[in-house]
Enzyme design. Structure first.
Site, PDB file in Angstrom:
ATOM      1  N   SER A 232       0.812  -1.220   0.000  1.00  0.00           N
ATOM      2  CA  SER A 232       0.000   0.000   0.000  1.00  0.00           C
ATOM      3  C   SER A 232       0.847   1.273   0.000  1.00  0.00           C
ATOM      4  O   SER A 232       0.472   2.275   0.602  1.00  0.00           O
ATOM      5  CB  SER A 232      -0.961  -0.015   1.192  1.00  0.00           C
ATOM      6  OG  SER A 232      -0.250  -0.184   2.401  1.00  0.00           O
ATOM      7  N   GLY A 233       1.985   1.232  -0.683  1.00  0.00           N
ATOM      8  CA  GLY A 233       2.759   2.454  -0.895  1.00  0.00           C
ATOM      9  C   GLY A 233       2.339   3.107  -2.206  1.00  0.00           C
ATOM     10  O   GLY A 233       1.277   2.802  -2.765  1.00  0.00           O
TER      11      GLY A 233
ATOM     12  N   THR B 100       6.937   4.414   1.393  1.00  0.00           N
ATOM     13  CA  THR B 100       6.562   5.707   0.805  1.00  0.00           C
ATOM     14  C   THR B 100       6.370   6.766   1.888  1.00  0.00           C
ATOM     15  O   THR B 100       6.863   7.889   1.781  1.00  0.00           O
ATOM     16  CB  THR B 100       5.259   5.561  -0.018  1.00  0.00           C
ATOM     17  OG1 THR B 100       5.505   4.651  -1.077  1.00  0.00           O
ATOM     18  CG2 THR B 100       4.795   6.901  -0.564  1.00  0.00           C
TER      19      THR B 100
ATOM     20  N   GLY C  11      13.286  12.942   0.734  1.00  0.00           N
ATOM     21  CA  GLY C  11      13.814  13.775  -0.347  1.00  0.00           C
ATOM     22  C   GLY C  11      12.744  14.270  -1.306  1.00  0.00           C
ATOM     23  O   GLY C  11      12.464  15.472  -1.385  1.00  0.00           O
ATOM     24  N   GLY C  12      12.129  13.363  -2.046  1.00  0.00           N
ATOM     25  CA  GLY C  12      11.076  13.778  -2.954  1.00  0.00           C
ATOM     26  C   GLY C  12      11.000  12.955  -4.216  1.00  0.00           C
ATOM     27  O   GLY C  12      11.443  11.815  -4.256  1.00  0.00           O
TER      28      GLY C  12
ATOM     29  N   ASP D 187       9.216  -9.428   1.271  1.00  0.00           N
ATOM     30  CA  ASP D 187       8.126 -10.394   1.097  1.00  0.00           C
ATOM     31  C   ASP D 187       7.800 -10.654  -0.377  1.00  0.00           C
ATOM     32  O   ASP D 187       7.652 -11.801  -0.796  1.00  0.00           O
ATOM     33  CB  ASP D 187       6.847  -9.899   1.811  1.00  0.00           C
ATOM     34  CG  ASP D 187       7.092  -9.645   3.287  1.00  0.00           C
ATOM     35  OD1 ASP D 187       7.938 -10.346   3.869  1.00  0.00           O
ATOM     36  OD2 ASP D 187       6.460  -8.735   3.848  1.00  0.00           O
TER      37      ASP D 187
ATOM     38  N   HIS E  11      19.349   1.012   2.591  1.00  0.00           N
ATOM     39  CA  HIS E  11      18.294   1.970   2.268  1.00  0.00           C
ATOM     40  C   HIS E  11      17.392   1.517   1.112  1.00  0.00           C
ATOM     41  O   HIS E  11      16.176   1.686   1.172  1.00  0.00           O
ATOM     42  CB  HIS E  11      18.957   3.300   1.915  1.00  0.00           C
ATOM     43  CG  HIS E  11      18.037   4.416   1.600  1.00  0.00           C
ATOM     44  ND1 HIS E  11      17.103   4.878   2.501  1.00  0.00           N
ATOM     45  CD2 HIS E  11      17.898   5.186   0.483  1.00  0.00           C
ATOM     46  CE1 HIS E  11      16.425   5.892   1.963  1.00  0.00           C
ATOM     47  NE2 HIS E  11      16.880   6.085   0.732  1.00  0.00           N
TER      48      HIS E  11
ATOM     49  N   ARG F 204      21.034   3.573  -7.743  1.00  0.00           N
ATOM     50  CA  ARG F 204      19.852   4.395  -8.026  1.00  0.00           C
ATOM     51  C   ARG F 204      20.157   5.879  -7.858  1.00  0.00           C
ATOM     52  O   ARG F 204      20.747   6.296  -6.856  1.00  0.00           O
ATOM     53  CB  ARG F 204      18.733   4.005  -7.066  1.00  0.00           C
ATOM     54  CG  ARG F 204      17.456   4.807  -7.230  1.00  0.00           C
ATOM     55  CD  ARG F 204      16.439   4.346  -6.212  1.00  0.00           C
ATOM     56  NE  ARG F 204      16.920   4.581  -4.880  1.00  0.00           N
ATOM     57  CZ  ARG F 204      16.532   5.587  -4.111  1.00  0.00           C
ATOM     58  NH1 ARG F 204      15.638   6.460  -4.537  1.00  0.00           N
ATOM     59  NH2 ARG F 204      17.004   5.733  -2.897  1.00  0.00           N
TER      60      ARG F 204
ATOM     61  N   SER G 126      12.893   6.809  -7.149  1.00  0.00           N
ATOM     62  CA  SER G 126      12.089   5.630  -6.810  1.00  0.00           C
ATOM     63  C   SER G 126      10.590   5.925  -6.769  1.00  0.00           C
ATOM     64  O   SER G 126       9.786   5.133  -7.294  1.00  0.00           O
ATOM     65  CB  SER G 126      12.547   5.033  -5.493  1.00  0.00           C
ATOM     66  OG  SER G 126      12.856   6.051  -4.585  1.00  0.00           O
TER      67      SER G 126
END
Ligand code: SIN
Length: 555
Positions: A12-13, A42, A47-48, A221, A349, A384, A389
């Site tokens: 649910s993000g 989320t 950061g954003g 998961d 992270h 990344r 993301s």
């Protein structure tokens, strides 16, 4: 009695909720989420979202920054899609009600800067961007009649055609996803949920490591569930360590956003000396892999437990206004960051590898899609770019909708599940555990061995040690799993164990150093042999991974 939904969303993000909101116009949706609805990575993103919004910026520059940070392993087709479609997806979020900071009272966005970005392009809501997005999406989800939310429900395993028919190979062309077994861990009841399309959006796996910026829910998961069902998993050796998490025994690796360095924050040794200029021309704003390794190296050299992040030269009001959450949290732990440098350390992270998907989020198992941190779209490559993301989740979930709806509407799919008699969950002869200490001990051992042997700096000897130990642990976990009734803890334990094994295997076979994977015995990149992805697929439904490791080129 099983529950039936047209679309099942696991997680649910940003990725899960974006998809749910878009497909609910076509059919019923069930959102399976392990904790409360809002509890996802989320929510904690500071950061954003990276998106080309400024006049002096361009898609080509965003593509270039992403590809350079990804050290030759990004898939350019999806990088172009993500950078190109990002602004439209961000505008949709704004139309839904998300408030991103603007300059003064003007219409222009106050764009932040992070490592690896050649331009200011990070949209943010102070330092609580993730929460602003999650809040907006949750409000929109609650306004829909067609979405049912299953909080505190955890996916146990996918039900696939291969699981029901012996002659079908897991993950083969004939295989397809039909539903899943879920544990309601408040009642301890296992339910069967059938669906025509499933989206895996369970986020990352930071809890595989002893120190992580991730919430407790990040236990790999989706990776483990999909892998056990025959899905392809790629590039798990590329785990990103964030350089600056607050060093404090009670702070649980609280993240201090890279945007603090973007606004001028400086890294120093405990004696006050700066050091990043010795490692990269971009100094404190060098790519994250470089900064995390430099800190690790300096800490090992000096024997210090932490380095310092110094923002004292920035104006106090600017820190309090731009980073109110970070400022308040540091203060709670005794540090006024406008007056003194704060102690920081790197922590696990972000999982750059994941469940292999095409540019529309489709995995190799028909009807199973994936989006967000759990997936491997090729956007991140070997490292990344910061704030790419949330962008990936928004873009990929949007693209998955069209394909998912087409599959749902395809008349041959209408009776997919009805054509198969899906058995109810069978607990067998499992009894209540009298030895829960096995779970807590193994959990702790995995996280510690991953931190010590498969962390920021690796060596072949350390990886071999980790491989031997994880194999033993998996055997013990398998035995425990079959003998005792399942609980959320046992499910999470077997998931982190499988995810850890995939990270170790990826790191073992990549005989080079590139981006986030650094091996002292192979310290240089090897473009001749290793400019390619590592892909794993199990050929049997198994708890102990029986992998069929493959290397695929992406060029
Ligand atoms: C940060 O704010 O430093 C984290 C942003 C990200 O991981 O993309």
């Amino acid at each position: 009695m099983s529950i039936e939904k047209d679309f099942i969303v696991i997680g649910s993000g940003v990725a899960g909720l974006t998809f749910a909101l878009k497909v609910c116009k076509f059919g019923s949706v069930g959102i399976i989420t392990k904790d409360a609805l809002e509890e996802s990575a989320t929510k904690y993103a500071q950061g954003g979202i990276a998106s080309v919004m400024a006049e002096d910026d361009s898609f080509d520059l965003h593509v270039k920054d992403t590809m350079e940070t990804g050290r030759g392993l990004c898939h350019e087709d999806f990088v172009r899609i993500a950078c190109g479609e990002g602004p439209a997806r961000v505008r949709e979020l704004i139309e839904l009600g998300a408030n991103f900071d603007r300059r003064g009272r003007g219409t222009e966005f106050d764009l932040g800067k992070e490592a690896g970005h050649s331009k200011r392009r990070i949209l943010h809501a102070n330092d609580l961007t993730g929460w602003e997005i999650e809040r907006t999406l949750i409000e929109a989800v609650h306004a829909q009649d067609n979405i049912e939310i299953f909080e505190h429900h955890m996916a146990i395993d996918l039900i696939t055609r291969a699981r029901l028919e012996e002659n079908i190979q897991p993950g083969s062309d004939k295989d397809e996803a039909l539903g899943l077994y879920v544990l309601d861990h408040q009642t301890q009841k296992v339910e069967t949920i059938e669906g025509r399309v499933i989206l895996m959006a369970t986020g990352g796996a930071g809890k595989v490591y002893l120190y992580t910026s991730n919430p407790d829910t990040a236990t790999g998961d989706g990776i483990a569930v999909a892998y056990r069902a025959g899905a392809k998993i790629a590039n798990m050796e590329f785990f990103q360590f964030h350089p600056t998490c607050l060093f404090h025994p009670k702070a649980k690796s609280f993240l201090i956003s890279e945007t603090v360095r973007g606004e001028g924050g400086i890294l120093r040794l405990q004696n006050g000396e700066t050091f990043m200029e010795n490692y990269h021309s971009l100094g404190c704003l060098a790519p994250r892999d470089v900064v995390a390794r430099a800190i690790d190296y300096e800490m090992k050299k000096s024997g210090d437990d932490y380095v310092l992040l110094d923002a004292t030269h920035l104006e106090g009001y600017r820190i309090r206004e731009r980073f109110p959450n970070i400022y308040k949290t540091c203060l709670k732990f005794g540090f006024d960051m406008s007056k003194e440098p704060v102690p920081v350390v790197p922590a696990a992270h972000y999982m750059c590898g994941g469940l292999v998907v095409d540019v529309n989020g489709q995995t190799n198992i028909k009807r199973l899609f994936a989006s967000g941190e759990v997936c491997f779209s090729g956007l991140h490559g070997a490292n990344r770019l910061a704030s790419n993301s949330l962008l990936e989740g928004l873009v990929l979930s949007h693209r998955a909708v069209e394909k998912a709806v087409a599959l749902f509407k395809d008349s041959s799919s209408k009776r997919v599940s009805q054509a198969h008699r899906i058995p109810e969950w069978d607990p067998g002869s499992a009894v209540d555990s009298d030895e829960s200490v096995v779970v807590s001990h193994n959990w702790d051992e995995i996280r510690r061995l991953m931190w010590n042997y498969v962390g920021i700096v690796r060596s072949t000897k350390r990886l071999k040690r980790a491989e031997r130990r994880i194999q033993l642990l998996l055997e013990e976990i398998q035995e425990y799993y079959w003998n005792f009734k399942i609980t959320k803890n046992t499910l999470e334990l077997r998931n982190i164990a499988i995810t850890a094994q995939l990270i170790i295997q990826g790191a073992m076979i990549r005989k080079e150093s590139r981006g986030l994977h650094f091996n002292l015995d192979h310290p240089e990149p090897d473009d001749t042999n290793w400019k390619q992805d590592t892909v794993f697929q199990t050929t049997v439904h198994s708890l102990i991974t029986q992998t069929n490791p493959r290397i695929v080129t992406h060029e």
